[in-house]
Design a protein around this motif. Structure first.
Motif, mmCIF file in Angstrom:
data_model
loop_
_atom_site.group_PDB
_atom_site.id
_atom_site.type_symbol
_atom_site.label_atom_id
_atom_site.label_comp_id
_atom_site.label_asym_id
_atom_site.label_seq_id
_atom_site.Cartn_x
_atom_site.Cartn_y
_atom_site.Cartn_z
ATOM 1 N N ALA A 12 0.830 -1.208 0.000
ATOM 2 C CA ALA A 12 0.000 0.000 0.000
ATOM 3 C C ALA A 12 0.867 1.261 0.000
ATOM 4 N N VAL A 13 0.413 2.250 -0.770
ATOM 5 C CA VAL A 13 1.058 3.569 -0.793
ATOM 6 C C VAL A 13 -0.051 4.602 -0.705
ATOM 7 N N ALA A 14 0.012 5.432 0.339
ATOM 8 C CA ALA A 14 -1.018 6.448 0.545
ATOM 9 C C ALA A 14 -0.376 7.824 0.631
ATOM 10 N N TYR A 15 -1.086 8.814 0.102
ATOM 11 C CA TYR A 15 -0.646 10.209 0.159
ATOM 12 C C TYR A 15 -1.690 11.006 0.913
ATOM 13 N N GLY A 16 -1.226 11.966 1.703
ATOM 14 C CA GLY A 16 -2.172 12.776 2.451
ATOM 15 C C GLY A 16 -1.530 14.008 3.023
#
Length: 115
Positions: A12-16
């Protein structure tokens, strides 16, 4: 604070980014970010929150990888820890794992630097 952060857990790769100020700001995970479907069985998880996001259509199965969810839209969490619990499918010390995409510093370090 208009800095962007990345969290990488398993595949998983998340940006925020933080959407409010303070020591525990609300945190937005951006559309297109991915989240782990089945994390380690040895950690606490907030299945109710993931289930709610799936019911609302905010998380959907990732068509490229059956072991991931994908965010269909930006979603604001109550804090960075709640966001990481969903992305990681289990508890982590969120502020140290979200990394600034420009400086590489953790969210924890950036929050500590604010007077």
């Amino acid at each position: 604070m208009s800095m962007e952060y990345v969290l990488e857990r398993q595949l998983a790769v998340a940006y925020g980014y933080p959407s409010t100020t303070g020591s525990r700001p609300k945190f937005v995970v951006k559309a297109g970010s991915t989240a782990v479907k089945n994390g380690s069985p040895n950690v606490k998880r907030k299945n109710w929150l993931t289930d709610e996001l799936v019911r609302k259509g905010i998380l959907a199965p990732d068509p490229r990888n059956s072991s991931l969810w994908v965010f269909q839209q930006d979603h604001e969490f109550s804090n960075a820890s709640a966001a990481v619990d969903v992305v990681n499918d289990g508890n982590l010390s969120a502020p140290q794992y979200w990394k600034n995409t420009t400086t590489g510093r953790s969210l924890k370090e950036d929050l500590a630097a604010i007077p």
